[in-house]
Design an enzyme around this catalytic site. Sequence first.
Site, mmCIF file in Angstrom:
data_model
loop_
_atom_site.group_PDB
_atom_site.id
_atom_site.type_symbol
_atom_site.label_atom_id
_atom_site.label_comp_id
_atom_site.label_asym_id
_atom_site.label_seq_id
_atom_site.Cartn_x
_atom_site.Cartn_y
_atom_site.Cartn_z
ATOM 1 N N HIS A 358 15.037 12.948 -63.887
ATOM 2 C CA HIS A 358 16.130 12.976 -64.787
ATOM 3 C C HIS A 358 16.886 11.479 -64.495
ATOM 4 O O HIS A 358 18.074 11.556 -64.029
ATOM 5 C CB HIS A 358 17.242 14.181 -64.961
ATOM 6 N N HIS A 362 13.409 8.135 -67.498
ATOM 7 C CA HIS A 362 13.303 9.267 -68.438
ATOM 8 C C HIS A 362 13.944 8.996 -69.705
ATOM 9 O O HIS A 362 13.562 9.201 -70.796
ATOM 10 C CB HIS A 362 13.849 10.776 -68.057
ATOM 11 N N ASP A 399 20.824 12.288 -71.488
ATOM 12 C CA ASP A 399 20.843 12.912 -70.251
ATOM 13 C C ASP A 399 21.868 12.173 -69.146
ATOM 14 O O ASP A 399 21.626 12.215 -67.833
ATOM 15 C CB ASP A 399 19.241 13.061 -69.347
ATOM 16 N N ASP A 527 12.255 14.185 -76.134
ATOM 17 C CA ASP A 527 12.583 14.826 -74.981
ATOM 18 C C ASP A 527 11.676 15.248 -73.927
ATOM 19 O O ASP A 527 11.576 15.104 -72.731
ATOM 20 C CB ASP A 527 13.638 15.538 -75.118
HETATM 21 P P1 AMP Z 1 16.234 17.330 -70.927
HETATM 22 O O1 AMP Z 1 17.019 17.873 -69.429
HETATM 23 O O2 AMP Z 1 17.086 16.923 -71.709
HETATM 24 O O3 AMP Z 1 15.269 16.434 -70.317
HETATM 25 O O4 AMP Z 1 15.537 18.715 -71.356
HETATM 26 C C1 AMP Z 1 13.999 18.973 -71.065
HETATM 27 C C2 AMP Z 1 13.668 20.012 -70.271
HETATM 28 O O5 AMP Z 1 12.595 20.353 -70.206
HETATM 29 C C3 AMP Z 1 14.163 19.637 -69.036
HETATM 30 O O6 AMP Z 1 15.081 20.849 -68.550
HETATM 31 C C4 AMP Z 1 12.960 19.494 -68.056
HETATM 32 O O7 AMP Z 1 13.265 20.077 -66.920
HETATM 33 C C5 AMP Z 1 11.858 20.526 -68.980
HETATM 34 N N1 AMP Z 1 10.814 19.672 -68.700
HETATM 35 C C6 AMP Z 1 10.583 18.753 -69.419
HETATM 36 N N2 AMP Z 1 9.165 18.258 -69.086
HETATM 37 C C7 AMP Z 1 8.615 19.198 -68.209
HETATM 38 C C8 AMP Z 1 7.192 19.432 -67.724
HETATM 39 N N3 AMP Z 1 6.103 18.618 -67.832
HETATM 40 N N4 AMP Z 1 7.163 20.640 -67.021
HETATM 41 C C9 AMP Z 1 8.114 21.362 -67.150
HETATM 42 N N5 AMP Z 1 9.398 21.274 -67.615
HETATM 43 C C10 AMP Z 1 9.578 20.030 -68.100
HETATM 44 ZN ZN ZN Z 2 16.077 14.666 -71.286
#
Ligand code: AMP
Ligand code: ZN
Length: 630
Positions: A358, A362, A399, A527
Amino acid sequence: MCAALCLFFLPTRASNAIFTALEQSQDAIEITSEDQVIQYVNPAYESIMGYQQGELIGKEIIEVPKSEKNKPDLLETINSCILKGKEWQGIYYAKKKNGDNIQQNVKITPVIGQGGKIRHYVSINRPLNDNNKSEKSTERVQAESQTDIQSSKHKDRRKGSLDVKSITSRGSDGSSQRRHSSMARIHSMTIEAPITKVINIINQAQESSPMPVAEALDRVLEILRTTELYSPQLGTKDEDPHTNDLVGGLMTDGLRRLSGNEYILATKQPHHLPSHLATPLSLNDIPPRIAQTMETEASWDFDIFNLEAATMKRPLTFLGLKIFSRFGVCEFLNCPEATLRSWLQVIEANYHSSNSYHNSTHAADVLHATAYFLCKERVKQSLDPIDEVAALIAATVHDVDHPGRTNSFLCNAGSELAILYNDTAVLESHHAALAFQLTTRDDKCNIFKHIERNEYRTLRQAIIDMVLATEMTKHFEHVNKFVNSINKPLAALEENGGNSDEESVKSVLTSPENRILVKRMLIKCADISNPCRPLELCIEWAGRISEEYFAQTDEEKRQGLPVVMPVFDRNTCSIPKSQISFIDYFITDMFDAWDAFADLPNLMQHLDNNFKYWKGLDERKLHSLRPPPE
Ligand code: AMP
Ligand code: ZN
């Protein structure tokens, strides 16, 4: 639950009618709870027995004075019958409030609730006209009547009748009338809720449906009455632990708070412009190497990590300048490019470059995906220019100031942010709020300064809604709403002979509610689009998110906090398994729906390849991101 409230679950008209019937009945009707506490008496009861409703409700039956004229063991007999769930009918002397005895034909019916337990007792009491009947004959009826419902049913047809006027003209009893009419008002207010309307429509349809349909509708009703309509119910036992942990870690927050341990985030001031870094003055001043790296930014396969390296971890500012310019954001906002540049720099400075996932790369990646989706024909047909601007800004800030820990972690740790936002959408609320604070506190970077008040309000609302939509607890809600309100109606229109009615398609695409759903789906897909990127990029993202989760688990262990996602332990985790679970549970259905709308063959091809890649590693029992070198 108050017995009268049970009526709320009946169809609107039926429940009103039944309520009226109760209120108008000439029989004295009393409803008690399973432990025989009085919950309701109707006006006839009040009139016959001389009590006011308020004197009885909440009292146990046993507290109400009994007539000494009944046989000593009669009460015991009645109880032993009704406690078994059987109906009792017979003659019974009741004591009025003024001490007089009144002989009544009484029928007590236990009401069985869901799960087979007794929930209420309904007692219907009809005064016998001939109050002078000998006790002897009463005793005879009592003996005969007990539980012998069928034979006694018609025995005591009422001869005389209670004076109807004496009930309906209770107008003199102002308070009582007020009570009843306010009850009716609450009654009709509650049933106005949309979900109640849906339940009522189904109830009514059931009445004229064949048995199998009525039974299927019963199951539908059971589901509708639950609160979590959009979250799939995950089995507890046999479910794959990776899915379990991802769901637990991403889709819950305060509810998983298991410890009172305090975790205070390092309280820090928001970052200001990093003065020591050379920054481009305008698009024309972007160093050639960076400009070259961004030449392919309109392609889905664009490599954001090249840009990350070329910009020394500041890809958001540079990509933002290019993409915002491509979409004419400065023209729309009537803001100088210098303000946009300052804004991008402030926002980027407030991403934590120390987070492995994050960070501002990203954010730049999500901005890139957002811009890509905005160019799709269907999306363009659906959204207005203000929606596009809102989407690009939301992606950029979505984020900001992410601490590299999940909502569950912050709640468990009792962090300042979790306290501030009441354990609810903690991070997403913070990202949205901070984005507006950073933007508006200094004119130098206030990109909203020159737009008209109403436009600002619309834009602000749309940005907040999109940032909040990235919260994973609402994942299935957003996806299901999109499928039900957009995919399905569009598919139905297309099926109608192939040449779909343009106007109807347009109204599905552009209605204000549907545009909100499109924007939410767009930012959600942007996202978590990393599993749909070219394999090398997908692997890099998987490595970064895994590392961030591992760091959280490490810290949870260090601090003695609950470990939110135990499978993400760096010593034991199978990254391929975790990616298979993430794709299976969150990605496949969502991108199927988004592809059906926006037409994204390239993404779907990558998703398929990537999934096969993780499967391949898992079949070889490998836990790492890549196979060992040959
Ligand atoms: P954000 O925090 O807005 O990026 O929400 C997306 C969520 O999906 C986050 O909590 C990330 O940890 C999770 N996430 C995104 N990509 C992956 C991935 N490839 N494997 C596991 N979790 C993911
Ligand atoms: Zn995100």
